[in-house]
Structure formats: structure tokens, C-alpha cells
Design a protein around this motif. Structure first.
Motif, PDB file in Angstrom:
ATOM      1  N   ILE A  37     100.077 136.498   9.880  1.00  0.00           N
ATOM      2  CA  ILE A  37     100.535 137.828   9.483  1.00  0.00           C
ATOM      3  C   ILE A  37     101.398 137.647   8.241  1.00  0.00           C
ATOM      4  CG2 ILE A  37     102.116 137.626  11.453  1.00  0.00           C
ATOM      5  CD1 ILE A  37     102.571 140.569  11.299  1.00  0.00           C
ATOM      6  N   ILE A  84     103.994 126.667   1.266  1.00  0.00           N
ATOM      7  CA  ILE A  84     104.738 127.216   2.407  1.00  0.00           C
ATOM      8  C   ILE A  84     103.849 127.673   3.560  1.00  0.00           C
ATOM      9  CG2 ILE A  84     106.255 129.106   3.122  1.00  0.00           C
ATOM     10  CD1 ILE A  84     107.245 128.946   0.097  1.00  0.00           C
ATOM     11  N   ARG A  87     102.222 125.666   6.461  1.00  0.00           N
ATOM     12  CA  ARG A  87     103.028 125.159   7.584  1.00  0.00           C
ATOM     13  C   ARG A  87     103.176 126.173   8.705  1.00  0.00           C
ATOM     14  NH1 ARG A  87     106.182 121.087   4.917  1.00  0.00           N
ATOM     15  NH2 ARG A  87     105.806 121.265   2.686  1.00  0.00           N
ATOM     16  N   LEU A  88     102.720 127.408   8.449  1.00  0.00           N
ATOM     17  CA  LEU A  88     102.986 128.474   9.421  1.00  0.00           C
ATOM     18  C   LEU A  88     101.812 128.773  10.342  1.00  0.00           C
ATOM     19  CD1 LEU A  88     104.719 130.963   6.965  1.00  0.00           C
ATOM     20  CD2 LEU A  88     105.821 129.573   8.702  1.00  0.00           C
ATOM     21  N   ARG A  91     102.388 128.151  13.883  1.00  0.00           N
ATOM     22  CA  ARG A  91     103.600 128.752  14.450  1.00  0.00           C
ATOM     23  C   ARG A  91     103.293 130.093  15.110  1.00  0.00           C
ATOM     24  NH1 ARG A  91     108.359 127.073  12.160  1.00  0.00           N
ATOM     25  NH2 ARG A  91     108.294 124.880  11.598  1.00  0.00           N
ATOM     26  N   ASP A  92     104.303 130.619  15.853  1.00  0.00           N
ATOM     27  CA  ASP A  92     104.074 131.935  16.463  1.00  0.00           C
ATOM     28  C   ASP A  92     104.315 133.047  15.425  1.00  0.00           C
ATOM     29  OD1 ASP A  92     106.795 132.074  16.219  1.00  0.00           O
ATOM     30  OD2 ASP A  92     107.217 131.850  18.343  1.00  0.00           O
ATOM     31  N   HIS A  93     103.983 134.268  15.844  1.00  0.00           N
ATOM     32  CA  HIS A  93     104.043 135.391  14.903  1.00  0.00           C
ATOM     33  C   HIS A  93     105.464 135.635  14.390  1.00  0.00           C
ATOM     34  CE1 HIS A  93      99.934 136.169  15.418  1.00  0.00           C
ATOM     35  NE2 HIS A  93     100.005 136.672  16.637  1.00  0.00           N
ATOM     36  N   LEU A  94     106.447 135.376  15.246  1.00  0.00           N
ATOM     37  CA  LEU A  94     107.833 135.613  14.839  1.00  0.00           C
ATOM     38  C   LEU A  94     108.189 134.749  13.632  1.00  0.00           C
ATOM     39  CD1 LEU A  94     110.567 136.922  15.339  1.00  0.00           C
ATOM     40  CD2 LEU A  94     111.098 135.070  16.909  1.00  0.00           C
ATOM     41  N   ASP A  95     107.827 133.465  13.692  1.00  0.00           N
ATOM     42  CA  ASP A  95     108.113 132.577  12.565  1.00  0.00           C
ATOM     43  C   ASP A  95     107.368 133.032  11.311  1.00  0.00           C
ATOM     44  OD1 ASP A  95     109.745 131.095  14.102  1.00  0.00           O
ATOM     45  OD2 ASP A  95     108.494 129.305  14.222  1.00  0.00           O
ATOM     46  N   VAL A  97     106.411 136.114  10.560  1.00  0.00           N
ATOM     47  CA  VAL A  97     107.059 137.324  10.049  1.00  0.00           C
ATOM     48  C   VAL A  97     108.307 136.947   9.253  1.00  0.00           C
ATOM     49  CG1 VAL A  97     108.456 139.301  10.775  1.00  0.00           C
ATOM     50  CG2 VAL A  97     106.211 138.962  11.761  1.00  0.00           C
ATOM     51  N   LEU A  98     109.124 136.055   9.826  1.00  0.00           N
ATOM     52  CA  LEU A  98     110.381 135.715   9.167  1.00  0.00           C
ATOM     53  C   LEU A  98     110.163 134.960   7.875  1.00  0.00           C
ATOM     54  CD1 LEU A  98     112.431 134.868  12.272  1.00  0.00           C
ATOM     55  CD2 LEU A  98     113.110 136.423  10.471  1.00  0.00           C
ATOM     56  N   ALA A  99     109.262 133.983   7.896  1.00  0.00           N
ATOM     57  CA  ALA A  99     109.050 133.186   6.691  1.00  0.00           C
ATOM     58  C   ALA A  99     108.488 134.054   5.574  1.00  0.00           C
ATOM     59  CB  ALA A  99     108.120 132.017   6.983  1.00  0.00           C
ATOM     60  N   ALA A 102     111.168 136.215   4.222  1.00  0.00           N
ATOM     61  CA  ALA A 102     111.974 135.437   3.271  1.00  0.00           C
ATOM     62  C   ALA A 102     111.271 135.355   1.921  1.00  0.00           C
ATOM     63  CB  ALA A 102     112.226 134.037   3.825  1.00  0.00           C
ATOM     64  N   LEU A 103     109.936 135.197   1.952  1.00  0.00           N
ATOM     65  CA  LEU A 103     109.170 135.142   0.695  1.00  0.00           C
ATOM     66  C   LEU A 103     109.307 136.438  -0.097  1.00  0.00           C
ATOM     67  CD1 LEU A 103     105.825 133.346   1.551  1.00  0.00           C
ATOM     68  CD2 LEU A 103     107.510 132.681  -0.147  1.00  0.00           C
TER      69      LEU A 103
ATOM     70  N   VAL B  59     108.593 140.855  20.042  1.00  0.00           N
ATOM     71  CA  VAL B  59     108.969 140.836  18.635  1.00  0.00           C
ATOM     72  C   VAL B  59     108.878 142.252  18.092  1.00  0.00           C
ATOM     73  CG1 VAL B  59     108.555 139.799  16.391  1.00  0.00           C
ATOM     74  CG2 VAL B  59     108.085 138.506  18.457  1.00  0.00           C
ATOM     75  N   VAL B 125     100.380 140.565  17.359  1.00  0.00           N
ATOM     76  CA  VAL B 125     100.566 141.120  16.039  1.00  0.00           C
ATOM     77  C   VAL B 125     100.493 142.650  16.063  1.00  0.00           C
ATOM     78  CG1 VAL B 125      98.309 141.226  14.997  1.00  0.00           C
ATOM     79  CG2 VAL B 125     100.132 140.228  13.761  1.00  0.00           C
ATOM     80  N   ILE B 128     103.933 143.983  16.899  1.00  0.00           N
ATOM     81  CA  ILE B 128     104.821 143.912  15.737  1.00  0.00           C
ATOM     82  C   ILE B 128     104.569 145.106  14.827  1.00  0.00           C
ATOM     83  CG2 ILE B 128     105.387 142.578  13.670  1.00  0.00           C
ATOM     84  CD1 ILE B 128     104.651 140.066  15.179  1.00  0.00           C
ATOM     85  N   GLY B 300     116.798 134.337   0.919  1.00  0.00           N
ATOM     86  CA  GLY B 300     115.389 134.059   1.213  1.00  0.00           C
ATOM     87  C   GLY B 300     115.132 132.573   1.361  1.00  0.00           C
ATOM     88  N   LEU B 303     116.709 131.302   4.600  1.00  0.00           N
ATOM     89  CA  LEU B 303     115.932 131.775   5.744  1.00  0.00           C
ATOM     90  C   LEU B 303     114.647 130.968   5.892  1.00  0.00           C
ATOM     91  CD1 LEU B 303     115.650 133.816   7.964  1.00  0.00           C
ATOM     92  CD2 LEU B 303     114.716 135.416   6.320  1.00  0.00           C
ATOM     93  N   LEU B 304     113.992 130.745   4.760  1.00  0.00           N
ATOM     94  CA  LEU B 304     112.758 129.956   4.771  1.00  0.00           C
ATOM     95  C   LEU B 304     113.045 128.559   5.316  1.00  0.00           C
ATOM     96  CD1 LEU B 304     109.929 130.636   3.883  1.00  0.00           C
ATOM     97  CD2 LEU B 304     110.429 129.691   1.646  1.00  0.00           C
ATOM     98  N   VAL B 307     113.564 128.747   9.117  1.00  0.00           N
ATOM     99  CA  VAL B 307     112.319 128.944   9.866  1.00  0.00           C
ATOM    100  C   VAL B 307     111.476 127.673   9.850  1.00  0.00           C
ATOM    101  CG1 VAL B 307     110.181 130.237   9.980  1.00  0.00           C
ATOM    102  CG2 VAL B 307     112.294 131.417   9.431  1.00  0.00           C
ATOM    103  N   LEU B 308     111.404 127.020   8.680  1.00  0.00           N
ATOM    104  CA  LEU B 308     110.505 125.863   8.581  1.00  0.00           C
ATOM    105  C   LEU B 308     111.118 124.607   9.202  1.00  0.00           C
ATOM    106  CD1 LEU B 308     108.977 126.253   5.005  1.00  0.00           C
ATOM    107  CD2 LEU B 308     107.925 126.756   7.186  1.00  0.00           C
ATOM    108  N   ARG B 311     114.612 125.319  13.576  1.00  0.00           N
ATOM    109  CA  ARG B 311     114.158 126.476  14.342  1.00  0.00           C
ATOM    110  C   ARG B 311     115.184 126.952  15.355  1.00  0.00           C
ATOM    111  NH1 ARG B 311     108.265 124.959  16.080  1.00  0.00           N
ATOM    112  NH2 ARG B 311     108.121 127.155  16.633  1.00  0.00           N
TER     113      ARG B 311
END
Lengths: 306, 325
Positions: A37, A84, A87-88, A91-95, A97-99, A102-103, B59, B125, B128, B300, B303-304, B307-308, B311
Motif C-alpha cells: 500500500i 526503500i 524492504r517493505l 512487512r505488515d500494512h502498518l509498516d 503505511v508509516l514508511a 514518511a516518504l 490499523v 488494506v 485502512i 520523515g 520515521l523512516l 520503521v525500517l 520497530r
């Protein structure tokens, strides 16, 4: 209310829908193939618009700007994917959404850094200025008709790409079973980069085309992004056909709602109230539509196979 | 019995959040008191969201809706009281904080009920995005409805009243918000250990197992969603009173994103995660916002990075991994 005005509004709805399709097609492809997502899709729309406006201002040619928007958005998309987003996927949807949230922050502020806070302006190319007579009375802006045509051509092209080419076959295979096609020797990570860049280029194209109709500014991608989400949720996430249908439905419902609702309410309410109430309800209309569709079909109208 | 490292850190955080503004007020620095009030209110909102997101794994990308509803309840009731004009059905406005809070909690809950009931039919999704869409719906309504300021927002001329407290001064208002934050944390703690909370956490980890012992996940999740919205609504009312202003930006999807960010910065599904996250966020905004207009760029990047690579958030770094994550 004249027929010409009604046709004009219908065409405006169609133009909005076609533009939403360019955004939604990339989003839905990326979700369908990689399960990602991507909130930053609106930033790619913005990058396309800024690239087009900057190159058009420097060279004086809208067409060079349009080419630049495709290249810039695709390159930005590929870069983001490799550095970037790759790497996602696990991961789950929450990560995710957040990453990608941030972008958005990074890309929006970065663009403001490069271009300043003032909006840029992009003129409609002289070849496409002017209007086309509508049947009956009235006329319609040629440029908007061209956007509709471009959207239709892209939709047909995407269909051919996915249904008829080797790349399309791999994309479809990636949607149904990514481990299997990796095991069969397809370079899956390159495929992912290509799909992401393709989606980004479509978003950039949409940004450049719309940039000539409105001002080019930071944050322009966000309302479009949210509408594109509504589109793919209505259409069924992962389905291109759903994206096309959903985009045109959303474009027409939104435009016609804003046009017709205040007029309808004026029949029962005093004029001072009908405009405000009609406008307020019209701006909520597509979200109501989405809630209704999801309440009855929780996976959208054209749900892709899970 | 020795306390765990996380409990020590939690107590330290709670004391620090109390001590800093009290000291700042003594030293005549009201600005820092306001900053700490902001931390307490945002932390309360994030504690509310953490009930749905941390315990229930829901979420929601639309909790700004409830934050903004709380804010508009405070603004609308206060403006009617100020203009001495009745609301609908002859109901009077009010400047009494307890009445405003109860109204905000109830209306946020009443709005959350249908939103949750429809949204929870979907998962992943779709969930969300449908929560995002509902929040947008309310955002656009507030923006285009002119009665209460539309896109320009609504000012609260004087901060609302609490019996026996001078709310216009920064420190008493901070203490009110601090007490409500502690109450919110208490609620989260009680829920976490209750039968309901255990069922909710099982619904997150394995919904099929929950069903197989005879508990339907839907009702549990819906209850959590509504409770979560009520706490966020309360925080919204406090936030409007802090700023003496409410506008559609409290309802925007950026706000929804920020609320999630607060939880993730601090540590998802942990009691004090939202407090740590809100403190880091507000300090970051303050420290970098003073240096550069472009502080969101660096936010940003941070935060990135979290997340990466980190966690567990801040509490994950300080106190180690959460159990059952």
C-alpha cells in the motif's frame, strides 16, 4: 438547465475519472503484484507535474515537459523502490503505511526546498488551446477532451500490455503466485522495480496533464491520492478493470453531485441554505458511495482473486 | 518484588512529564508548560488509538475524525454559550469542561459505532482505506459547512471553565490534561488485563482461535473501536481548548497519520508508548522547528529509520522487546 451544460459537466466528470484512472492503475498494480500500500503515489503525481512545469518553463516546450514528467516520475519511482520500498514487501500494512507516509513528508518538503513555496504555472500547449463545439449549443475545452482521449489510450495500452505481452504475463503470474514465478527463474526483484516505475510514470503523466489545468504546487497529489484510494477500493484492489470502472464512476458521481445536488435541494429549501447543504453533501457523496459498496461487497466490485 | 525495566521507565516518564511543566511554571516559562500540555493531550489521543491499534491490531487511518469531532464539540458548545443562542431543539451551549467532555465522548462514540460497524466488515488494506474515507467524509463536511466557520475554523474566545480551577492559566490547565492522561492510561491498563482485553488481543493474534472458543471477534473489535474513539474524542476537546481554536485540519488525514506516528515512535501496544512518542514528537517539532522550516523533512527521515530499523520504537530501544508482539 440546458442540455449543453449537462453534457459539459458529464465530460468534466469523465475527465476527472480518466485522470483518477491513471493514478489508480498504478496503485492497484503495485498492490496486486507486490502487496504494497503506497501512500507516496501522490508524491509521484506531484513530481510529474513539477518536472513538466520546470522543463516547460526552461525550454518553452510543453511536449518536452511531458516527456520529462514521465522520465522523472519513473526514475523517482525506481529509485524509491530500490532504496526503500523493497524492504517493505514482507512487512505488515502498518509498516507500509508509516514508511510511505514518511516518504510523503520527505518528498513534499524536498520539493518545497527545490522549488520554493510558490506554485508554478503550466500553460496548455498552443496546439491544444481552444474549444470544440458540442452538439446543440455550447462548446468544450479541447485540452480536456485530449486528456480523456489520452486516458482511454493508456487504458487500452495497459490492457494490451498485461494481456498480450511477456511482461504482462509475468505481472499476472506475480499477482497469482510470486514464489512460483521466482522459482521458475524470473528475476522477481527487477520485475517489481519495473512495475513500480510503470505505476510511477502513469502517476507522473497524470500530474503533468492536470498541471496545465491547475497550479503546480506541493501537496497537489494528496487529494488525488485519496480519491484514487476510493477508486481502487470501490473497484476491488488489484483489478485494473475495477480501477477503470471505479475511476469513471467516482469522477462522474463527484462532478454531477456538485453540479446537481444544490439545484435539487433548491426545489425544497430556500436558496441561502440549499447551496451550502448541497455543497456539503456533494463533497461527501463519493465516500458515502464507497461505504455503501463496501457494506454490501467488502472486497469491491471487481475483487481480484486473493 | 522487583519492578521490570519497562515499569521503571514508565514511572520515570510520568514523573518527568509532571515535573518539567511544574518547574517551568516556577521559573516563569509558561511556553514550556503549553508544550507539555500539548504532549499530554496528544499522548491521550494516542493512548486512545492504541486501544484499537495496539491491543486490537486495527490499523485505523481515520481516527482524526474522532479527534476533530471532540474539538468541534468544544468549539460549537462554547460558541453557542458565548453568543447565548440555543443549539438545535433548544439545547443551550455551555462553557463547562466536564459537560463538554461528556458530550465529546458520547458523540465520538455514537459516530464511531456505525463507522466501526461498516469498516470492521473489511480487513487489512480495505480497513485502512475505509476508515480513511470516513474521516475524509467528515473532513469535507466540516470544510464546506459554513455555519461553524467552514474551512476557516472556529475560535473559542475564552478557554472553557472547570469548577474551582482557573483554566486560563497554563499550569492548572496542564494539570487537568495530565490527570485525564493518567486516567486514560489507567483505562488502557485495566482493559489490557481484563477478560475483554485478552479476547481483543487474541482477536489480533488469531481470530479463528477466538471464534473456536465461542467468542465472535466482531463484537469485541467493535467495542474496542468505539472505546478508542471516545478517548480520542476527549483528547480532541482538550486540544481545541488548548489552542482556543478548532478547524478542519484536526480532521485531516495528516492528523490520522500523526496519531499513528506517535504510537510507532514510542512503541506499539505498550502502555507508555504513546506518551514517549508524543514527547519525542513534540520535542522534535520544537527543536527542529526552531532551526529549520523544513523540519518535516527530517521527521520523515527519522520515521523512516524507525520503521525500517527500530520497530519497537523508543520504548523498544530503552526497555527491550515487548511481550507477545
Amino acid at each position: 438547465m440546458s442540455i449543453a451544460l449537462l453534457i459539459e459537466q458529464l465530460l468534466n466528470g469523465l475527465q476527472l475519472g480518466v485522470m483518477l484512472f491513471l493514478m489508480a492503475a498504478g496503485l492497484t498494480l503495485i498492490f496486486g503484484v507486490m502487496g504494497l500500500i503506497n501512500l507516496a503515489h501522490g508524491s509521484l503525481f506531484m513530481i510529474g507535474a513539477f518536472a513538466c512545469a520546470a522543463v516547460a518553463a526552461a525550454t518553452g516546450s510543453f511536449w518536452l515537459g511531458l516527456a520529462a514528467s514521465l522520465v522523472a516520475a519513473a526514475a523517482a519511482g525506481a529509485l524509491i523502490e530500490v532504496v526503500i520500498v523493497r524492504r517493505l514487501y514482507a512487512r505488515d500494512h502498518l509498516d507500509q503505511v508509516l514508511a510511505t507516509f514518511a516518504l510523503i513528508l520527505i518528498l513534499s518538503e524536498g520539493t518545497r526546498w527545490l522549488f520554493g513555496s510558490f506554485p508554478l504555472y503550466l500553460d496548455i500547449p498552443s496546439l491544444l488551446q481552444g474549444a470544440v463545439p458540442l452538439p446543440g449549443v455550447g462548446q468544450y475545452q479541447l485540452y480536456r477532451l485530449v486528456i480523456i482521449a489520452v486516458g482511454m489510450i493508456v487504458a487500452a495500452g495497459l490492457y494490451l500490455l498485461i494481456a498480450r505481452t511477456r511482461l504482462g504475463m509475468r505481472i499476472r503470474a506475480g499477482e497469482s503466485d510470486r514464489e512460483m514465478i521466482a522459482a521458475l527463474g524470473v528475476d522477481i526483484s527487477t520485475l517489481y522495480t519495473v512495475v513500480f516505475a510503470l505505476g510511477a510514470a502513469l502517476a507522473g503523466l497524470a500530474g503533468a496533464l492536470v498541471g496545465a489545468l491547475q497550479s503546480v504546487q506541493v501537496g497537489m497529489g494528496e487529494p488525488v491520492l485519496i480519491l484514487a484510494f476510493v477508486v481502487i477500493v470501490i473497484g476491488g484492489i488489484g483489478s485494473i478493470k475495477g480501477a477503470l470502472f471505479g475511476a469513471i464512476l467516482v469522477g462522474i458521481v463527484d462532478t454531477m453531485g456538485r453540479f446537481l445536488l444544490p439545484k435539487l435541494l433548491a426545489l425544497v429549501l430556500p436558496a441561502t441554505q440549499s447551496g451550502a447543504i448541497g455543497g456539503a453533501i456533494a463533497s461527501m457523496l463519493i465516500y458515502i458511495l464507497m461505504a455503501l459498496i463496501l457494506a454490501f461487497r467488502p472486497r469491491g466490485l471487481f475483487a481480484a482473486q486473493a | 518484588m522487583s519492578m521490570s525495566r519497562e515499569t521503571c521507565i514508565n514511572i520515570l516518564l510520568a514523573l518527568l512529564l509532571l515535573a518539567v511543566p511544574v518547574a517551568a511554571a516556577e521559573l516563569g516559562e509558561p511556553f514550556y508548560v503549553t508544550l507539555a500540555t500539548r504532549v499530554a493531550i496528544l499522548a491521550l489521543a494516542a493512548v486512545g488509538l492504541n486501544i484499537a491499534l495496539g491491543l486490537g491490531g486495527l490499523v485505523s487511518f481515520g481516527h482524526a475524525a474522532f479527534f476533530g469531532i471532540g474539538g468541534y464539540v468544544a468549539g460549537i458548545l462554547a460558541s453557542h454559550a458565548f453568543e447565548m443562542s440555543p443549539l438545535v431543539f433548544g439545547i443551550e451551549g455551555t462553557t463547562s469542561m466536564p459537560v463538554i467532555w461528556l458530550t465529546a465522548i458520547m458523540i465520538a462514540g455514537l459516530v464511531a459505532l456505525p463507522i466501526g460497524a461498516i469498516s470492521l466488515r473489511t480487513t487489512g488494506v480495505y480497513f485502512i482505506m475505509i476508515t480513511l474515507a470516513f474521516a475524509q467524509m467528515i473532513y469535507y463536511f466540516a470544510e464546506s459547512w459554513p455555519t461553524y466557520g467552514g474551512a476557516d475554523g472556529l475560535s473559542i474566545i475564552m478557554r472553557n471553565q472547570f469548577p474551582g480551577v482557573n483554566t486560563a492559566r497554563p499550569l492548572p490547565y496542564f494539570l487537568i490534561c495530565y490527570c485525564l492522561l493518567i486516567a486514560g492510561l489507567g483505562l488502557y491498563w485495566l482493559l489490557q488485563g481484563s477478560r475483554f482485553g485478552l479476547a481483543l488481543q487474541t482477536a489480533r493474534q488469531n481470530a479463528i482461535r477466538l471464534s473456536s472458543v465461542g467468542i465472535a471477534p466482531f463484537g469485541i473489535r467493535l467495542t474496542a473501536f468505539v472505546i478508542s474513539a471516545m478517548v480520542v474524542g476527549l483528547a480532541g476537546a482538550l486540544f481545541a481548548d488548548l489552542n482556543k481554536f478548532v478547524s478542519p485540519s484536526m480532521l485531516s488525514w495528516h492528523m490520522s497519520g500523526e496519531l499513528i506516528v506517535l504510537i510507532i515512535l514510542g512503541g506499539k501496544g505498550r502502555l507508555f508508548g504513546p506518551v514517549a512518542g508524543a514527547a519525542v514528537y513534540v520535542l522534535f517539532e520544537f527543536a527542529l522547528g526552531g532551526l529549520t522550516e523544513r523540519w518535516q523533512f527530517f521527521l520523515g527521515l527519522v520515521l523512516l529509520g524507525v520503521v525500517l530499523f527500530a520497530r519497537g520504537g523508543l520504548l523498544g530501544l530503552l526497555a527491550g522487546k515487548a511481550r507477545h508482539d
